[in-house]
Scaffold this active site. Structure first.
Site, PDB file in Angstrom:
ATOM      1  N   ASN A  37       0.851  -1.195   0.000  1.00  0.00           N
ATOM      2  CA  ASN A  37       0.000   0.000   0.000  1.00  0.00           C
ATOM      3  C   ASN A  37       0.888   1.247   0.000  1.00  0.00           C
ATOM      4  OD1 ASN A  37       0.468   0.839   2.878  1.00  0.00           O
ATOM      5  ND2 ASN A  37      -0.405  -1.203   3.230  1.00  0.00           N
ATOM      6  N   PHE A  38       0.253   2.399  -0.059  1.00  0.00           N
ATOM      7  CA  PHE A  38       1.001   3.637  -0.280  1.00  0.00           C
ATOM      8  C   PHE A  38       1.543   4.286   1.007  1.00  0.00           C
ATOM      9  CE2 PHE A  38      -1.779   3.610  -4.138  1.00  0.00           C
ATOM     10  CZ  PHE A  38      -0.752   3.446  -5.054  1.00  0.00           C
TER      11      PHE A  38
END
Ligand code: CTP
Length: 404
Positions: free
Chosen positions: A209-210
Site C-alpha cells: 500500500n502507499f
C-alpha cells in the site's frame, strides 16, 4: 536548556542568606529563565530591591499594593512554572504551614498552582526546634518540596545545620526538576508500528500500500523526546529516524510485524499502532516468478493476524493501546467500532476525504476518539505537530487513568 523560558517566582524572606540571592538570580537568568522576585519587609534589611530588579530585569514586588499599583497575587501564582522561596525563614515557614496570609509572598504562595520549593535558612537551634519540624512536616504534606539545608558556618557564628542550599545547588535542582517534567514518559516502554507491509506473491512481486511511515516515525520521535524508550517496528519505508532513544526493527510482511510486536506486547506500557498493515496476504507464495499465461489470474488471499486486536485481547490495565482507523465512509461510526472491537484506549481517525491528509503527505488531519466516547477533530497540520497532539493526549490519558 531545561530552564530556557521557564517562569520562576522567587520569594525572598528575612534571613542573612538573602545576600546570595542576586548571584542566584543571575545564574537563573543566564540559564534562560524569566524571574520575578517577591521580597518580604524583613528581606529588605538583607538585600536591596534595586539589586534584585537589576539582575532579574524585572521590577521587584514587595507589597500587595502601594499608593497606585495593586500586585495581583493570583495572576502571579498562575504565571509561575515553579515557585521557590529562598531563603525561607522560620517565620515564613510557620505561615506557610498554617495558611497565614499577611503579605504578598504568602498570598502568592496560597494562590500558586505550580510546584513550590522551599529552601529553609535559619540557625541550627531554630532548625532543630520541634515547632519547625512540625511546620516542615505540614508543608511537605501539602505537596511542597524542601531544598535540603546545608551544614556549615551560620550567621550566629556557630557551626551546624540550617544554612540555605548554595545557589549552584538550587540551580541544579531546578534544572533536574524541569528536565524530568519535560520527560513525562521517562522509563515508559513504548511500541510503535509504522509504514506499509509487503505481502509476497512470488520472488519479484508483492501486494502493498502507499503508506510511507512518516506519521508513525513522527510519533516515535515525539514519544522518545518525552523520555520514552521506543521500539519502532517499521515496514518497508524509505524513511527512518536517527533518534538515539528509538530502536528500529525492520520488517516486511504483516506476519513479521505481528511476530515482532507480540514479542514485546507483555512488557510495553504504551502501544501506538500506526502501520498500514495488510489485511490479507496471498495464501500461497509462488516459488518461481508467476508466468504470464491465462487472460485472468486469480489469487487467493488469507486474512492476516490483526496486531491491534491481538494486543487488545491481552491488554493489562497499566497498558495504553492506541490504534488508527483509515476510513472512507461512515468514518466516525467505523472508528468507534474499531475502538470497541479492538479494545483500544484511543483511536485516531484519518479520513482519505480530507485534502492534504493521509499517505505520502507531510500534513495530516485527524479526529481523536477515546474510550469514554469523546472525540476531538483537529485542523490540518504538519505530521510533526499531529504527533505532538497524539502524544500529549496519551500522556493525559495515562494521567487521568492513574487518578481514577
Ligand atoms: N492493524 C493491525 N494489524 C492488522 C490490521 C490492522 O494492527 N492486521 C491496525 C492498524 O495499524 C491500525 C488499525 O488496526 O491501527 C486499523 O486499521 P484499518 O486498516 O483501518 O482497520 P481494519 O481493522 O483493518 O478494518 P477495515 O479494513 O475493515 O477498515
Amino acid at each position: 536548556m531545561f530552564l530556557q523560558g521557564k517562569k520562576i517566582v522567587l520569594g525572598v524572606t528575612g534571613s542573612i542568606a538573602a545576600y546570595k540571592i542576586p548571584h542566584f538570580v543571575r545564574l537563573l537568568i543566564k540559564a534562560g529563565a524569566e524571574v520575578k522576585v517577591i521580597l518580604t519587609n524583613n528581606a529588605q534589611d538583607f538585600v536591596s530591591p534595586l539589586a534584585l530588579a537589576t539582575v532579574s530585569k524585572n521590577s521587584v514586588l514587595c507589597t500587595i499594593s502601594d499608593a497606585s499599583v495593586w500586585n495581583n497575587h493570583v495572576e502571579l501564582g498562575l504565571w509561575a512554572d515553579v515557585m521557590l522561596i529562598a531563603p525561607c525563614s522560620a517565620n515564613t515557614l510557620a505561615k506557610f504551614a498554617n495558611g497565614i496570609c499577611d503579605n504578598l509572598l504568602t498570598a502568592v504562595y496560597l494562590s500558586a498552582r505550580c510546584t513550590v520549593f522551599i529552601a529553609p535558612a535559619m540557625d541550627e537551634d531554630m532548625w532543630k526546634h520541634l515547632a519547625t519540624k512540625a511546620n516542615l512536616d505540614k508543608v511537605i504534606q501539602y505537596g511542597n518540596k524542601i531544598v535540603p539545608v546545608g551544614h556549615g558556618e551560620l550567621a550566629s557564628g556557630l557551626v551546624g545545620e540550617g544554612r540555605m542550599a548554595e545557589p549552584e545547588d538550587m540551580l541544579n535542582m531546578l534544572t533536574d526538576f524541569f528536565a524530568n517534567t519535560d520527560k513525562p514518559l521517562l522509563g515508559q516502554k513504548t511500541l510503535v508500528t509504522a509504514g506499509p507491509t509487503y505481502e509476497r506473491l512470488d520472488p519479484v512481486r508483492f501486494i502493498g500500500n502507499f503508506s510511507t511511515g512518516k506519521m508513525g516515525i513522527a510519533i516515535a520521535e515525539s514519544l522518545a523526546n518525552k523520555g520514552a524508550n521506543v521500539t519502532l517496528v517499521l515496514g518497508p519505508s524509505a524513511f527512518n529516524t536517527t533518534n538515539k532513544n528509538i530502536t528500529t526493527i525492520h520488517v516486511e510482511s504483516a506476519k513479521e510485524m505481528h511476530t515482532a510486536c507480540m514479542e514485546i506486547a507483555e512488557v510495553a506500557h504504551i502501544f501506538v499502532l500506526a502501520a498500514a498493515v495488510a489485511d490479507y496476504r496471498p495464501s500461497d507464495i509462488a516459488l518461481e516468478k508467476i508466468k504470464k499465461k491465462e487472460e485472468r489470474l486469480t489469487i487467493t488471499l488469507t486474512k492476516t493476524d490483526d496486531i491491534l486486536a491481538d494486543i487488545g485481547k491481552i491488554k493489562q490495565p497499566w497498558q495504553t493501546l492506541v490504534g488508527f482507523a483509515l476510513e472512507t465512509n461512515n468514518e466516525l461510526e467505523g472508528a468507534r467500532k474499531k475502538l470497541k472491537d479492538k479494545n483500544a484506549d484511543i483511536i485516531i481517525l484519518n479520513s482519505l476525504k480530507d485534502e492534504g491528509a493521509g499517505f505520502g503527505h507531510d500534513t495530516n488531519k485527524i479526529t481523536m476518539l477515546n474510550k469514554n466516547g469523546n472525540s476531538i477533530a483537529y485542523d490540518l497540520q504538519s505530521k510533526k505537530a499531529v504527533a505532538e497532539i497524539i502524544v500529549n493526549n496519551i500522556i493525559k490519558h495515562i494521567h487521568d487513568e492513574k487518578n481514577n
